[in-house]
Design an enzyme around this catalytic site. Sequence first.
Site, PDB file in Angstrom:
ATOM      1  N   ARG A 104      59.454  38.111  20.925  1.00  0.00           N
ATOM      2  CA  ARG A 104      58.243  38.929  20.765  1.00  0.00           C
ATOM      3  C   ARG A 104      58.471  40.068  19.760  1.00  0.00           C
ATOM      4  NH1 ARG A 104      56.865  41.027  26.413  1.00  0.00           N
ATOM      5  NH2 ARG A 104      59.131  40.934  26.626  1.00  0.00           N
TER       6      ARG A 104
ATOM      7  N   LYS B 118      55.227  41.780  18.526  1.00  0.00           N
ATOM      8  CA  LYS B 118      54.670  42.715  19.512  1.00  0.00           C
ATOM      9  C   LYS B 118      55.401  44.054  19.451  1.00  0.00           C
ATOM     10  CE  LYS B 118      54.792  43.529  24.515  1.00  0.00           C
ATOM     11  NZ  LYS B 118      53.409  43.975  24.743  1.00  0.00           N
TER      12      LYS B 118
ATOM     13  N   ILE C  40      38.924  48.659  37.692  1.00  0.00           N
ATOM     14  CA  ILE C  40      39.030  47.206  37.845  1.00  0.00           C
ATOM     15  C   ILE C  40      40.282  46.803  38.618  1.00  0.00           C
ATOM     16  CG2 ILE C  40      39.081  45.017  36.584  1.00  0.00           C
ATOM     17  CD1 ILE C  40      36.427  46.573  36.544  1.00  0.00           C
TER      18      ILE C  40
ATOM     19  N   SER D  33      44.138  47.728  37.887  1.00  0.00           N
ATOM     20  CA  SER D  33      45.467  48.172  37.478  1.00  0.00           C
ATOM     21  C   SER D  33      45.413  49.558  36.853  1.00  0.00           C
ATOM     22  CB  SER D  33      46.071  47.187  36.478  1.00  0.00           C
ATOM     23  OG  SER D  33      45.265  47.089  35.319  1.00  0.00           O
TER      24      SER D  33
ATOM     25  N   ASP E  87      39.408  38.396  41.133  1.00  0.00           N
ATOM     26  CA  ASP E  87      39.096  38.349  39.704  1.00  0.00           C
ATOM     27  C   ASP E  87      38.984  36.909  39.214  1.00  0.00           C
ATOM     28  OD1 ASP E  87      39.121  41.080  39.514  1.00  0.00           O
ATOM     29  OD2 ASP E  87      41.199  41.211  38.838  1.00  0.00           O
TER      30      ASP E  87
ATOM     31  N   GLU F  83      32.925  43.036  31.343  1.00  0.00           N
ATOM     32  CA  GLU F  83      33.225  43.805  30.133  1.00  0.00           C
ATOM     33  C   GLU F  83      31.994  43.798  29.237  1.00  0.00           C
ATOM     34  OE1 GLU F  83      37.155  43.316  28.376  1.00  0.00           O
ATOM     35  OE2 GLU F  83      37.584  41.805  29.875  1.00  0.00           O
TER      36      GLU F  83
ATOM     37  N   HIS G  82      40.560  48.347  25.748  1.00  0.00           N
ATOM     38  CA  HIS G  82      41.429  47.773  24.722  1.00  0.00           C
ATOM     39  C   HIS G  82      41.644  48.739  23.563  1.00  0.00           C
ATOM     40  CE1 HIS G  82      41.231  43.939  26.780  1.00  0.00           C
ATOM     41  NE2 HIS G  82      39.921  44.034  26.802  1.00  0.00           N
TER      42      HIS G  82
END
Length: 767
Positions: free
Chosen positions: A16, A19, A443, A445, A611, A677, A706
Amino acid sequence: MALAHSLGFPRIGRDRELKKALEAYWKGELDEAGLRECGRALRAAHWQVQRDAGIELLPVGDFAWYDQVLGHSLMFGAIPERFRREHSRPTLDTLFAMARGASASACCGGAHGPQVAQELTKWFDTNYHYLVPEFSVDQRFQLSWEQLFEEVEEARALGHAVKPVLIGPLTYLWLGKEKGEAFDKLDLLERLLPLYGEILGRLAAQGVEWVQLDEPILTLDLPQAWKNAFERAYNLLQHAPLKKLVATYFSGLEDNLGLAVSLPVDGLHVDLVRAPEQYPTILDRLPAYKVLSLGVVNGRNVWRCDLDAALGVLRGAAERLGERLWIAPSCSLLHSPVDLEREDRLDDELKGWLAFAVQKCEEVALLARAVDHPEAPEVEAALAANRALHASRARSPRIHKPEVQARLAAVGADDAQRGSPFARRAELQRARLALPTFPTTTIGSFPQTSAIRLARQAFKQGKLSAADYTEAMQSEIRHAVNVQERLGLDVLVHGEAERNDMVEYFAEQLDGYAFTRFGWVQSYGSRCVKPAVIYGDLSRPKPMTVNWIAYAQGLTDKTMKGMLTGPVTMLMWSFPREDLSREAQARQLALAIRDEVQDLEAAGIRIIQIDEAAFREGLPLRRAHWQHYLDWATEAFRLCASGVRDETQIHTHMCYSEFNDVIESIAAMDADVITIETSRSDMELLDAFEAFAYPNAIGPGVYDIHSPRVPDTAEMVALIGKAVRRIPAERLWVNPDCGLKTRGWPETQAALVNMVAAARQLRAQYA
């Protein structure tokens, strides 16, 4: 000679690297030169590993700093005005502002105020997200981004035979949205095509012979105007000095088959994993001059290809096509983990059943050799080994569990229905919960801090005892509860500190799942997920969340939500079995989650959120196939949610989706509250709920999690005001767009302060 090629390769790196570099750049810990060097190194490594695997024609242009659709928008100059700087070309910071949003000081010289990111939505029926292009009635296209040509030069300098990858003009326009004054985005085609001609001319001047034009919308139900536009567009592009391969994937061509094979291009790629039935007709109708690329290795799952089955198709095709046969994965390998060889924690049997992107390239190359040299000793040996692996999997006792199958067979229709209609349940829940109008919640977390990740890592490595790990997570839960109480939220969550991922956390506690160590795939930008692998029948040995949620509820007098992931999302965000229908796997998951729901209720939890972020994602691309999916997907949700009393409130959450076409099925799920969303769509997604007269409660997201920007109270009040015009105030909840796992605590608290203030302002306004 059959040619082995690839439609695209994962861009994130084996570790990754992309990232990590992106996040370091955004934090100011890496400069642009360092970021670009990371990109160059990754591209070089990925081209080489594909070539070493036997891929003869390498994709170029499949690399993206955030998303390939966004990269095309920059290349085409389709940059919304709010991100433009006068008299300057776009930069990497322009790209990241379009993807993530930006403050007034960080973009456009502060001329336009805070910059809201472009809308994010799912790439066809995958869990990959793309940035939706924005088009205006006076839209102009111009070549504004040189990345593709730079990468072609890089690859050719390394001695590679390359095939640049472009999203085709019709698919690019289809993926975008009209903004401002009403117009038909298809009218922009005549303005866009000259730019494609310019790009193809530039590529030809660089010595490129073939270009791949991805047109996956050919697998959709297209309006006639769009079908006509394909003929018009490719008739104009046929004069560009390059050979063109039109690539389709994710479904069959069906009624577009005749259109696809007749396009004036030099080759066509089709997905024979998703739609094997289209093969004979395509072979019969393909013009004699065209290349046919057959996608026979699954680019979206992790199981070894059945090479004998694939060769049964390819050898017949080779007899008809000769050198016009190309062999490939079904789609880009973007949706596959990078390299199975890195996995050091899977047992040998299970590892032998799997293939990641590198191994899939090897399978493609082996199939090409097997077509051309079937009696070569190395080919015969590889085929025999593959045959033995498939036989061992079919007879493995790890896969089939009679007790799971017996329980599923005993499920009746009543098991998937709540005791009373919503109106009656709502009365009972209102009395029990005593919540204000416009109740506030999140939502699920909260930020996953470095301390949380380090504790989880130490626990997994055996460096932290179970007792110490539990105390560390309970400390994080206490912090989350204290913050929420201080902010004045009405319904609390425990924050999910103990959870690594909303699917993996549950999968780790279910029988029938396996887990990789390095099986990461990109979801969007720097966001990577590591899907678990369903290899056998699924069941829940013991409660999964009850202790954590009950502990959190014991810290507060306010209502605490239990947080679960639904069966469809568990399925869609895992690598599923290929020997059992998705429907059967979803129902097995539903029964496991049903047990958890009932245990949470027994522990005194009054609201349980299940969810289903991936509900719409599972839709087949063709409408004719929708109803069967919608029937079993809604039944799976009801099966897991319907074992509780009327007083227990069931929530669900869905990510970015267009809901118009599935609103009846969403209503059929019969959740008491659905959160969605909506902020990036400016509440437009609520139109579907208004038109349908959706009867249950809704929590439209009032700010985009986001993006790092913190919207002010007035902005949230304005959004909720738009929601009230569509949905009665008494059925509206106030919440962020999605979970807050990826955000930091300072911005999270700042945004929630404004959100709570917005709800209070609205209560006064609508009292």
